[in-house]
Design an enzyme around this catalytic site. Structure first.
Site, short mmCIF file in Angstrom:
data_model
loop_
_atom_site.label_atom_id
_atom_site.label_comp_id
_atom_site.label_asym_id
_atom_site.label_seq_id
_atom_site.Cartn_x
_atom_site.Cartn_y
_atom_site.Cartn_z
N ASP A 183 0.80 -1.18 -0.05
CA ASP A 183 0.17 0.12 -0.06
C ASP A 183 1.01 1.20 -0.05
OD1 ASP A 183 -1.63 2.20 0.62
OD2 ASP A 183 -2.73 0.98 2.06
N HIS A 184 0.97 1.97 -1.09
CA HIS A 184 1.80 3.11 -1.44
C HIS A 184 1.64 4.14 -0.25
CE1 HIS A 184 5.34 4.79 -2.81
NE2 HIS A 184 5.04 4.87 -4.08
N ARG A 185 0.34 4.28 0.31
CA ARG A 185 0.07 5.31 1.18
C ARG A 185 0.90 5.16 2.40
NH1 ARG A 185 -6.02 4.43 1.74
NH2 ARG A 185 -5.28 2.30 2.00
N ILE A 224 3.71 2.52 2.59
CA ILE A 224 5.03 1.97 2.57
C ILE A 224 5.72 2.67 1.13
CG2 ILE A 224 6.10 0.05 1.75
CD1 ILE A 224 4.02 -1.57 3.50
#
Ligand code: CAO
Length: 423
Positions: free
Chosen positions: A395-397, A399
Site C-alpha cells: 500500500d503506497h500510502r 510504504i
C-alpha cells in the site's frame, strides 16, 4: 423425519449481530450450503449457510433481530438429521413457544458447528468495512449491492445517519468509492455466437467485492526480486523426505512464512493497518499470516496464527491441515480473521511473477512464483542456481518504494542463508 434447529455458528468475537436478510421461508426446500440468513456487524457481513438439505419448517428470526453464536435461526425438517453423528439440538416440543429465538443465545455447549454433525461451513465475511458509519441494515445492503463505500458518504439523516437517498445520490454524483466508475455496458453476446451462463461460485460472489474494494481503495505497487534458494531447497528436500514418511509435506511455504516474520519484525510498518481516519498506523505485535489457498470453488485466505512461535515442522503440518480443510469447504470465520500479512504462493503451479492484491486491511502481500534453475555469474563463470521469484505488493500510502525494496532484499538475504532464520 426429524427436526433440527440451525444455529448461528462460531462468528468470532461478534455478539448481538443484526440480521439484515432472511433468505428462506417456511416450506422452502433447501440444499446444503444454501444461505439461510445474512448477518452484519459494524465490520463485516456474513451468511449462515444450511448445514444440510431439508425443508424449512419454521423461521425463528426476522430482519433486524440481533443474534450471537448459538442463537437458533430456523427449524429444519430433515430426514437425514437423526442419522448424523453429533446431531443438532433437538427442536422444541410442539407445545413450546416458537417465537423468534434471536435474543436468546443457545447455551455455549451447543455450538453451531454441531449443527447436522458437520463443522460450520463457509459463513464468510464479505469484508465490508464500514468503520463507524451510521446506517440502517437496508442502507448497508443497498450500499453493498451497489459496491459503494459508506465511509465516503456524508449522511443527511437524523444524527448524521446515511439514508438510501444519500447512497443513491452518491452514485449519481459519482462521489462514492468506486461508484463513480462507469459500468461496462452490457452486451448481447448471443449475437456473436453460442453462449452459456454459469453462476459464479459462492466463494467468488463473496470474495469478488472484497478484492474489488481492496483494488480500488489501495494504491498498489508491486516490487519484484529473486532469491537463490539452491541451499534452502536441498535442506527442504531432506526435511520433506522424512516428513513424507510421517504423512505430511515440507514445502517452501513454511520457510517463506518464517522468513517473512523475521523481516516483518524488522519492518513493522508491513505488519500494520491504516487507522480508519487514515491519520495513523496500527502496528500489530502479533504475526498471523494469511495463506492464499486455491479451492475448486475459488480463493480462500486462511490465517495461520503466531507464526513467530512455530517451527517449520509445526507450520508445515498446519499448512497441510488448513488447506485441506479449506478445500473441503469447512471454513469458519475464525479461520480467516485476524491476519497481519499474507502470502500467495503459486509456485506449485508455475509462473515467473504476478501482482497479488493486498488482503485489506493489511498493507502488504508477498507473491511467490515458481523457482527455476538459471545460469548465474559467480565472477568467473556461469553456475546453475535455483532462483525463486518474489513479488511484493504494498500500500503506497503506508510504504515507500525504497522501504519495499529493502524489505524484499532482506527477505532474499534470509532465504539465501537459512541459518539466519534461527537467529
Ligand atoms: N517453486 C517450485 N516448486 C514449488 C514452489 C515454488 N515456489 N512452491 C511449491 N512447489 C512445489 C512443491 O515443492 C511441491 O512439489 P512436489 O510435490 O513435486 O514435491 C508442489 O510444488 C506442490 O506444492 P503445493 O502447492 O501442494 O504446496 P505449497 O505448500 O507450496 O502450497 C497452497 C500450498 C495451499 C498455498 C497451494 O496449494 C495453493 O493453493 N496455492 C495457490 C494460491 C493461490 O491461488 N494464489 C493466488 C491468489 S490471487 O493473489
Amino acid at each position: 423425519m426429524s427436526v433440527i434447529d440451525v444455529k448461528v455458528p462460531d462468528i468470532g468475537d461478534y455478539k448481538n449481530v443484526p440480521i439484515i436478510e432472511v433468505h428462506v421461508k417456511p416450506g422452502d426446500h433447501i440444499k446444503p450450503e444454501d444461505p439461510l440468513v445474512t448477518l452484519e456487524s459494524d465490520k463485516a457481513a456474513m451468511e449462515v449457510p444450511a448445514p444440510q438439505a431439508g425443508e424449512i419448517a419454521e423461521v425463528l428470526v426476522k430482519v433486524g433481530d440481533k443474534v450471537s453464536e448459538g442463537s437458533a435461526l430456523v427449524r429444519l425438517a430433515s430426514e437425514s438429521a437423526a442419522k448424523e453423528k453429533g446431531g443438532a439440538a433437538p427442536a422444541a416440543k410442539p407445545d413450546e413457544p416458537s417465537t423468534p429465538k434471536a435474543e436468546t443465545p443457545a447455551p455455549a455447549s451447543a455450538p453451531a458447528k454441531d449443527v447436522g454433525g458437520t463443522p460450520a461451513r463457509t459463513p464468510l465475511p464479505l469484508g465490508v468495512d464500514f468503520g463507524q458509519v451510521h446506517a440502517s441494515p437496508s442502507v448497508r445492503r443497498l450500499a453493498r449491492e451497489l459496491d459503494i463505500d459508506l465511509t465516503r458518504i456524508t449522511g443527511t439523516g437524523e444524527k448524521g445517519r446515511i439514508t438510501k437517498d444519500d447512497v443513491k445520490r452518491a452514485i449519481g454524483g459519482g462521489s462514492a468509492g468506486g461508484g463513480g466508475i462507469p459500468e461496462i455496458p452490457a452486451q448481447d453476446f448471443a449475437k456473436f455466437g453460442p453462449i452459456e451462463a454459469k453462476p459464479l461460485s459462492r466463494l467468488k460472489r463473496i470474495g469478488g467485492p472484497h478484492l474489488h474494494r481492496a483494488w480500488l481503495n489501495i494504491p498498489h505497487v508491486t516490487n519484484n526480486d529473486e532469491a537463490d534458494i539452491t541451499d534452502l531447497e536441498a535442506y527442504r528436500k531432506s526435511l520433506d523426505a522424512a516428513a513424507k514418511e510421517k504423512g505430511y509435506r515440507v514445502t517452501l511455504l513454511a520457510f517463506m512464512m518464517k522468513a517473512c516474520v523475521v523481516v516483518l519484525k524488522e519492518f513493522p510498518t508491513f505488519n500494520a493497518s491504516l487507522a480508519p481516519d487514515k491519520e495513523s498506523l496500527i502496528l500489530k505485535r502479533y504475526y498471523h499470516l494469511g495463506i492464499a489457498v486455491d479451492t475448486a470453488d475459488g480463493l480462500v485466505v486462511p490465517v495461520v496464527r503466531d507464526v513467530d512461535r512455530k517451527g517449520i515442522v509445526e507450520l508445515s503440518q498446519e499448512i497441510g491441515g488448513v488447506s485441506q480443510k479449506m478445500r473441503e469447504g469447512k471454513i469458519s470465520p475464525a479461520d480467516i480473521q485476524g491476519g497481519t500479512f499474507s502470502i500467495s504462493s503459486l509456485g506449485g503451479i508455475g509462473g515467473t511473477g504476478f501482482t497479488p492484491i493486498i488482503n485489506a486491511p493489511e498493507v502488504a502481500i508477498l507473491g511467490v512464483s515458481r523457482a527455476e534453475m538459471k545460469p548465474k555469474w559467480d565472477g568467473d563463470q556461469f553456475v546453475p542456481r535455483l532462483m525463486l521469484p518474489l513479488s511484493l505488493s504494498y500500500d503506497h500510502r503506508v510504504i515507500d518504494g525504497a522501504e519495499a525494496a529493502r524489505f524484499i532484499r532482506r527477505l532474499v538475504v534470509i532465504l539465501e542463508d537459512v541459518r539466519q532464520l534461527v537467529l
